[in-house]
Design an enzyme around this catalytic site. Structure first.
Site, PDB file in Angstrom:
ATOM      1  N   GLU A  56       0.848  -1.179   0.142  1.00 53.78           N
ATOM      2  CA  GLU A  56      -0.064   0.106   0.008  1.00 53.78           C
ATOM      3  C   GLU A  56       0.998   1.363   0.182  1.00 53.78           C
ATOM      4  O   GLU A  56       1.889   1.227   0.588  1.00 53.78           O
ATOM      5  CB  GLU A  56      -0.883   0.062   1.167  1.00 53.78           C
ATOM      6  CG  GLU A  56      -1.757   1.171   1.417  1.00 53.78           C
ATOM      7  CD  GLU A  56      -2.570   1.057   2.575  1.00 53.78           C
ATOM      8  OE1 GLU A  56      -3.140  -0.247   2.785  1.00 53.78           O
ATOM      9  OE2 GLU A  56      -2.997   2.131   3.084  1.00 53.78           O
ATOM     10  N   GLU A  82      -2.688  10.755   2.568  1.00 56.06           N
ATOM     11  CA  GLU A  82      -4.133  11.154   3.610  1.00 56.06           C
ATOM     12  C   GLU A  82      -3.920  12.574   4.210  1.00 56.06           C
ATOM     13  O   GLU A  82      -2.894  12.879   4.716  1.00 56.06           O
ATOM     14  CB  GLU A  82      -4.054   9.880   4.736  1.00 56.06           C
ATOM     15  CG  GLU A  82      -4.344   8.615   4.156  1.00 56.06           C
ATOM     16  CD  GLU A  82      -4.074   7.614   5.217  1.00 56.06           C
ATOM     17  OE1 GLU A  82      -5.322   6.931   5.436  1.00 56.06           O
ATOM     18  OE2 GLU A  82      -2.971   7.498   5.660  1.00 56.06           O
ATOM     19  N   ARG A 108      -7.004   4.148  -5.873  1.00 57.29           N
ATOM     20  CA  ARG A 108      -8.010   4.314  -4.949  1.00 57.29           C
ATOM     21  C   ARG A 108      -8.353   5.696  -4.620  1.00 57.29           C
ATOM     22  O   ARG A 108      -7.098   6.372  -3.897  1.00 57.29           O
ATOM     23  CB  ARG A 108      -8.186   3.556  -3.790  1.00 57.29           C
ATOM     24  CG  ARG A 108      -8.127   2.059  -4.137  1.00 57.29           C
ATOM     25  CD  ARG A 108      -8.169   0.854  -2.790  1.00 57.29           C
ATOM     26  NE  ARG A 108      -7.885  -0.434  -3.565  1.00 57.29           N
ATOM     27  CZ  ARG A 108      -8.275  -1.527  -2.765  1.00 57.29           C
ATOM     28  NH1 ARG A 108      -8.817  -1.308  -1.781  1.00 57.29           N
ATOM     29  NH2 ARG A 108      -7.961  -2.516  -3.435  1.00 57.29           N
ATOM     30  N   TRP A 149     -13.486   9.301   4.056  1.00 60.76           N
ATOM     31  CA  TRP A 149     -14.194   8.594   4.911  1.00 60.76           C
ATOM     32  C   TRP A 149     -14.246   9.429   6.488  1.00 60.76           C
ATOM     33  O   TRP A 149     -13.338  10.149   6.295  1.00 60.76           O
ATOM     34  CB  TRP A 149     -13.826   7.294   5.292  1.00 60.76           C
ATOM     35  CG  TRP A 149     -12.245   7.238   5.466  1.00 60.76           C
ATOM     36  CD1 TRP A 149     -11.242   7.356   4.603  1.00 60.76           C
ATOM     37  CD2 TRP A 149     -11.671   6.542   6.518  1.00 60.76           C
ATOM     38  NE1 TRP A 149     -10.171   7.160   5.118  1.00 60.76           N
ATOM     39  CE2 TRP A 149     -10.353   6.646   6.521  1.00 60.76           C
ATOM     40  CE3 TRP A 149     -12.222   6.189   7.754  1.00 60.76           C
ATOM     41  CZ2 TRP A 149      -9.484   6.164   7.354  1.00 60.76           C
ATOM     42  CZ3 TRP A 149     -11.339   5.632   9.038  1.00 60.76           C
ATOM     43  CH2 TRP A 149      -9.814   5.749   8.839  1.00 60.76           C
ATOM     44  N   THR A 188      -8.325   5.295  16.008  1.00 61.06           N
ATOM     45  CA  THR A 188      -8.432   5.951  14.791  1.00 61.06           C
ATOM     46  C   THR A 188      -8.962   7.663  14.851  1.00 61.06           C
ATOM     47  O   THR A 188      -8.518   8.266  14.069  1.00 61.06           O
ATOM     48  CB  THR A 188      -9.705   5.109  14.090  1.00 61.06           C
ATOM     49  OG1 THR A 188      -9.207   3.716  14.355  1.00 61.06           O
ATOM     50  CG2 THR A 188      -9.866   5.591  12.486  1.00 61.06           C
TER      51      THR A 188
END
Ligand SMILES: *[C@@H]1O[C@H](CO)[C@@H](O)[C@H](O)[C@H]1NC(C)=O
Ligand SMILES: *[C@@H]1O[C@H](CO)[C@@H](O)[C@H](O)[C@H]1NC(C)=O
Ligand SMILES: *[C@@H]1O[C@H](CO)[C@@H](O)[C@H](O)[C@H]1NC(C)=O
Ligand SMILES: *[C@@H]1O[C@H](CO)[C@@H](O)[C@H](O)[C@H]1NC(C)=O
Ligand SMILES: *[C@@H]1O[C@H](CO)[C@@H](O)[C@H](O)[C@H]1NC(C)=O
Ligand SMILES: *[C@@H]1O[C@H](CO)[C@@H](O)[C@H](O)[C@H]1NC(C)=O
Ligand SMILES: *[C@@H]1O[C@H](CO)[C@@H](O)[C@H](O)[C@H]1NC(C)=O
Ligand SMILES: *[C@@H]1O[C@H](CO)[C@@H](O)[C@H](O)[C@H]1NC(C)=O
Ligand SMILES: *[C@@H]1O[C@H](CO)[C@@H](O)[C@H](O)[C@H]1NC(C)=O
Length: 420
Positions: free
Chosen positions: A123, A127, A207, A211, A222
């Site tokens: 990956e 972000e 992608r 979110w 998180t």
């Protein structure tokens, strides 16, 4: 559910690695030699400009929610809890470049992201945290190994929520390099990623998504990583993608894992199948609304069109004015004639009257005369046949999806690369 691996580095991974393993048993090429081949991009250079083209299902898979199109491109919007519009390419690249022009979403706990992901969980990430309008996090993972805390790195960006920037990853077998607006900000050499073991090196799809890392149902780690709890009352939160360019260094039509090592040397590049049919600039673009087409036109083209339409209107107006003036002139002319006639009539009437008066005088009676002068035609009235309503459809979003309010990392949750 599989969270962003970044987020997973926090509190939750013991729980989630379990579900991850369960989720991916069926076709992680690390554990199986029978996984279907990955469809390759098939061309050296794929570009799609979302101010001009929409994604087609052939190329892009909306794995969660739906994307809408606005003036600046493709909008990924969280309207209500549970929204997490996410797309991924159906094609894979085996090294190459991924350039994305985007404007990130504001909002505490809201995560905008670009992810390259492989079938065995290599990956590469960009972000952005909605509560932080000056930094971007870059990250990488090899084979879904989340046991390290030192991979994520933050870099300054000038107002990512206020404007579009060029976020590009250049990926080879030797190194990964992240660029912002042409400036190299980070280089990861193969050997520096745990001797290569954690270096992303298997075919990845691309992608894009948004979110709510700050959803109250998410694990504390998180939420903390995402910058705090999301307040859905302040929605919508929108990430806008203007343009995507992808190059595939390997130029195959399919990529196949030759064994279970997950090493790039084991990947077979096939070139014997039909390449994927692309959308965007390199092929037929998907249908768009007139408004999008208009928005997508270069400024100069717009000016030309405005000029041409304006010119046509000007000509129509001139012709109209000319006819009108002519008609008026004609009318005036007629009127003069009519006036003359009137005067003549009036004179005649007067004469007649004089005669009558004379006759009345003579016979003590006379007629009453009414003369209607003919008024000249003042010109045709302009008929405005209805409004000139521009046909600007504007394709707006379908109803927002109400859904599961629970965790939502669509990249993980959907993991569309599973091929059972
Ligand atoms: C798949 O392989 C990886 C790496 O070898 C391993 O960690 C994981 O547990 C395996 N998953 C399953 C479901 O066997
Ligand atoms: C990729 O394609 C786009 C559009 O077709 C073109 O403008 C651009 O120059 C190409 N880039 C490369 C590196 O070939
Ligand atoms: C944004 O993130 C950077 C890097 O983590 C941090 O130094 C900075 O203080 C953050 N800014 C805000 C406003 O949270
Ligand atoms: C996972 O990454 C850590 C840190 O880089 C490393 O120590 C460990 O050996 C890796 N695990 C595997 C299975 O490669
Ligand atoms: C975006 O940045 C990459 C990396 O620096 C560069 O190769 C590319 O040309 C840039 N794109 C544009 C349109 O300037
Ligand atoms: C990566 O490797 C190159 C040589 O291959 C070296 O010049 C560079 O310093 C290395 N980068 C890092 C961050 O270690
Ligand atoms: C998360 O934090 C809250 C408040 O700090 C605490 O009450 C809750 O138990 C924590 N949850 C977990 C799963 O750690
Ligand atoms: C696959 O075929 C295309 C078209 O013939 C060619 O351009 C490309 O280089 C080939 N790729 C490989 C990996 O041989
Ligand atoms: C798109 O993604 C969904 C959900 O991950 C999956 O079920 C579906 O098969 C995918 N479609 C294609 C064309 O890959």
């Amino acid at each position: 559910m599989y969270f962003s691996t970044t987020a997973a580095t926090f509190a939750l991974f013991s729980l989630f690695t379990v579900s991850l393993a369960q989720t991916f048993t069926s076709c992680n090429p690390m554990n199986s030699t029978t996984c279907p081949a990955d469809t390759a991009l098939g061309v050296a250079n794929y570009t799609i400009d979302f101010t001009q083209s929409m994604m087609t299902d052939t190329v892009w898979n909306a794995t969660a929610g739906s994307v809408t199109y606005g003036d600046d491109g493709a909008d990924f919007t969280i309207n209500v809890r549970g929204d997490a519009p996410t797309v991924q390419t159906n094609f894979y690249i085996f090294f190459g470049q991924v350039e994305v022009w985007l404007k990130t979403a504001k909002g505490q706990g809201i995560v905008s992201s670009i992810v390259l992901e492989s079938d065995d969980l290599d990956e590469v990430d960009w972000e952005w945290i909605g509560g932080n309008d000056s930094y971007v996090q870059t990250n990488y993972f090899g084979k879904g190994n989340t046991t390290s805390f030192d991979r994520a790195a933050w870099y300054p960006v000038d107002d990512p929520q206020g404007g579009f920037h060029n976020y590009t990853v250049d990926w080879t077998a030797e190194k990964l390099e992240w660029f912002i607006d042409g400036q190299s900000i980070r280089v990861l050499n193969y050997s520096d990623a745990n001797g290569g073991k954690n270096f992303p090196q298997t075919p990845c799809n691309v992608r894009l998504g948004i979110w709510a890392g700050g959803d109250p149902a998410n694990a504390n780690g998180t939420i903390e990583w995402a910058g705090g709890e999301t307040n859905y009352n302040d929605s919508p939160y929108t990430m806008t993608v203007k343009k995507v360019r992808v190059t595939d260094a390997s130029r195959g039509t399919e990529y196949v894992y030759g064994d279970e090592t997950g090493s790039y040397t084991s990947i077979k590049v096939l070139n014997d199948t039909t390449p994927i049919k692309l959308d965007g600039e390199d092929s037929t673009s998907a249908a768009k609304t007139i408004k999008q087409k208009w928005n997508g036109l270069p400024q100069t083209t717009k000016y030309i069109i405005i000029g041409v339409v304006g010119g046509v209107l000007l000509i129509v107006a001139s012709v109209f004015a000319f006819c009108c003036i002519r008609q008026r002139r004609a009318g005036k002319h007629e009127r003069l004639i009519e006036d003359a006639k009137y005067e003549k009539n009036a004179a005649e009437v007067l004469a007649y009257r004089a005669d009558m008066t004379k006759m009345r005088f003579d016979k003590s009676k006379g007629p009453s005369v009414h003369v209607s002068p003919i008024i000249g035609n003042g010109g045709a009235a302009f008929q405005n046949y209805g409004q000139t309503q521009p046909m600007m459809g504007g394709m707006r979003s379908p109803a927002p999806q109400y859904g599961h309010g629970h965790n939502v990392n669509p990249f993980g949750g959907a993991r569309g690369y599973q091929k059972f």
